[in-house]
Design an enzyme around this catalytic site. Structure first.
Site, mmCIF file in Angstrom:
data_model
loop_
_atom_site.group_PDB
_atom_site.id
_atom_site.type_symbol
_atom_site.label_atom_id
_atom_site.label_comp_id
_atom_site.label_asym_id
_atom_site.label_seq_id
_atom_site.Cartn_x
_atom_site.Cartn_y
_atom_site.Cartn_z
ATOM 1 N N ASP A 47 0.853 -1.369 -0.200
ATOM 2 C CA ASP A 47 -0.174 0.182 0.353
ATOM 3 C C ASP A 47 1.380 1.336 -0.688
ATOM 4 O O ASP A 47 1.552 1.457 1.272
ATOM 5 C CB ASP A 47 -1.227 0.221 0.949
ATOM 6 C CG ASP A 47 -1.456 0.819 1.557
ATOM 7 O OD1 ASP A 47 -1.576 2.217 0.332
ATOM 8 O OD2 ASP A 47 -2.873 0.498 1.857
ATOM 9 N N GLY A 71 -3.822 5.214 -6.319
ATOM 10 C CA GLY A 71 -5.293 6.294 -5.836
ATOM 11 C C GLY A 71 -7.060 5.492 -6.498
ATOM 12 O O GLY A 71 -7.087 4.664 -7.413
ATOM 13 N N SER A 109 -5.188 14.715 -12.546
ATOM 14 C CA SER A 109 -6.362 14.213 -13.223
ATOM 15 C C SER A 109 -7.050 15.841 -13.104
ATOM 16 O O SER A 109 -6.587 16.719 -13.016
ATOM 17 C CB SER A 109 -7.623 13.875 -12.063
ATOM 18 O OG SER A 109 -9.495 13.871 -12.383
ATOM 19 N N ASN A 110 -7.952 15.889 -14.947
ATOM 20 C CA ASN A 110 -8.230 17.370 -14.621
ATOM 21 C C ASN A 110 -9.516 17.109 -13.733
ATOM 22 O O ASN A 110 -10.026 18.889 -13.988
ATOM 23 C CB ASN A 110 -9.226 16.832 -16.599
ATOM 24 C CG ASN A 110 -11.406 16.254 -15.502
ATOM 25 O OD1 ASN A 110 -11.786 15.844 -15.844
ATOM 26 N ND2 ASN A 110 -10.467 14.437 -16.089
ATOM 27 N N HIS A 111 -9.638 16.914 -12.676
ATOM 28 C CA HIS A 111 -10.726 17.141 -12.036
ATOM 29 C C HIS A 111 -10.184 18.165 -10.978
ATOM 30 O O HIS A 111 -11.217 18.554 -10.192
ATOM 31 C CB HIS A 111 -11.004 16.150 -10.984
ATOM 32 C CG HIS A 111 -11.918 14.996 -11.914
ATOM 33 N ND1 HIS A 111 -12.986 15.764 -12.719
ATOM 34 C CD2 HIS A 111 -12.243 13.714 -12.497
ATOM 35 C CE1 HIS A 111 -13.780 14.609 -13.376
ATOM 36 N NE2 HIS A 111 -12.851 13.303 -13.215
ATOM 37 N N TYR A 134 -11.884 14.025 -3.943
ATOM 38 C CA TYR A 134 -11.193 13.611 -5.409
ATOM 39 C C TYR A 134 -10.125 14.881 -6.081
ATOM 40 O O TYR A 134 -8.837 14.655 -5.870
ATOM 41 C CB TYR A 134 -11.795 13.016 -6.210
ATOM 42 C CG TYR A 134 -11.333 11.966 -7.461
ATOM 43 C CD1 TYR A 134 -10.079 10.827 -6.660
ATOM 44 C CD2 TYR A 134 -11.089 12.724 -8.755
ATOM 45 C CE1 TYR A 134 -9.485 10.595 -8.200
ATOM 46 C CE2 TYR A 134 -10.309 11.895 -9.689
ATOM 47 C CZ TYR A 134 -9.577 11.401 -9.476
ATOM 48 O OH TYR A 134 -9.096 10.930 -10.519
ATOM 49 N N SER A 163 -10.566 11.142 -20.147
ATOM 50 C CA SER A 163 -11.410 10.283 -19.698
ATOM 51 C C SER A 163 -10.590 9.232 -20.740
ATOM 52 O O SER A 163 -10.316 8.681 -22.006
ATOM 53 C CB SER A 163 -12.494 10.988 -20.808
ATOM 54 O OG SER A 163 -13.199 11.575 -20.244
ATOM 55 N N ARG A 172 -19.255 14.183 -23.975
ATOM 56 C CA ARG A 172 -17.862 15.207 -23.830
ATOM 57 C C ARG A 172 -16.895 14.234 -24.254
ATOM 58 O O ARG A 172 -15.698 14.715 -24.838
ATOM 59 C CB ARG A 172 -18.743 14.666 -22.237
ATOM 60 C CG ARG A 172 -17.408 15.214 -21.217
ATOM 61 C CD ARG A 172 -17.610 15.153 -19.731
ATOM 62 N NE ARG A 172 -16.362 16.093 -19.324
ATOM 63 C CZ ARG A 172 -15.151 15.025 -18.423
ATOM 64 N NH1 ARG A 172 -15.096 14.037 -18.323
ATOM 65 N NH2 ARG A 172 -14.055 16.118 -17.533
#
Length: 266
Positions: A47, A71, A109-111, A134, A163, A172
């Protein structure tokens, strides 16, 4: 290069480990799940949030770089998100400093900018606007990478993945798709770019309808070859397309993902 790939048993990890090995890199795999069938690399069941266990892997293996793909790929509470994305990155960075490993490629991430309203092409230096905890975890991990680049001279590259799919499935995705082949091109470019310091790029293919600027990736040697537009004729419009495209984070920016930061017991 001799490269440690974390999250090697995941969807991106399985593609990257095989492809990097095929391109002549020596791959060492790490995941918290048991070694999957068919694995042909050295495999550690660890981990990444366990700093001692991570340090032991670095002490055992001689490494040139790290590709950090581990993750939880969805929303969680704030503490769980920080553990999954920030604590794991910290454990790897500390081990890198201790064992003179200078290159980290991170699956951001795009987030991290997901609450940005969808307008014109988004530059890489837009301010962080996470759409979820996130996304907060990804922003914080990028900040930690920047700190270690400045403090210790590491080269750290954050790949803000769009994506990742075999093929786009929604309207999208015609803007945000990252093909498996381009994902490998992106990772190898980030591993081998000359002295990037801290850098970030948008991890998408060469999509005609791209929402994010690909030039920062090209500056690091990432030349995507695929275009989601090749699949456009097979994708039908959906009632969800309007809200799916209102913010660059898509559904993560909607109220569906609203939740308290901390899980409390009643």
């Amino acid at each position: 290069m001799r490269v440690l790939v974390t999250g090697a048993a995941g969807s991106i990890g399985r593609v990257v480990t095989v492809a990097l090995a095929a391109r002549g890199h020596e791959v060492v795999s790490l995941d918290r799940v048991p070694e999957p069938d068919g694995n042909e690399t050295r495999f550690h069941t660890v981990d990444c949030a366990d700093a001692d266990a991570v340090a032991a892997v670095f002490a055992e293996e001689r490494l040139d770089g790290v590709v950090h793909l581990a993750g939880h790929p969805d929303e969680a509470s704030l503490p769980d998100s920080l553990t999954s994305h920030v604590h794991t990155t910290a454990a790897l960075l500390d081990a890198m400093v201790e064992h003179d490993v200078s290159r980290l490629v991170y699956a951001s991430s795009n987030h991290a900018v997901g609450r940005t309203p969808r307008r014109e092409l988004l530059p890489i230096d837009t301010r962080p606007r996470p759409d979820t905890f996130y996304g907060v975890g990804k922003v914080a991990a990028e900040a930690l990478m920047s700190l270690y680049a400045d403090r210790y001279g590491l080269d750290t590259v954050a790949c803000r993945i769009g994506s990742f799919l075999p093929r786009p499935e929604t309207i999208r995705h015609l803007s945000t798709w990252l093909s498996p082949d381009d994902c490998v091109r992106m990772v190898e470019a980030a591993l081998t770019a000359t002295a990037p310091g801290f850098a970030a790029l948008y991890g998408i293919s060469a999509n005609t309808r791209a929402w994010w600027d690909l030039e920062p990736g090209r500056a690091l040697g990432y030349e995507p070859q695929d275009d989601a537009e090749a699949f456009a004729a097979s994708i039908s419009p959906s009632p969800e397309d309007d809200w799916d495209g209102a913010h660059v984070g898509g559904p993560f920016a909607t109220s569906t993902y609203h939740r308290p930061a901390l899980d409390r017991r009643d």
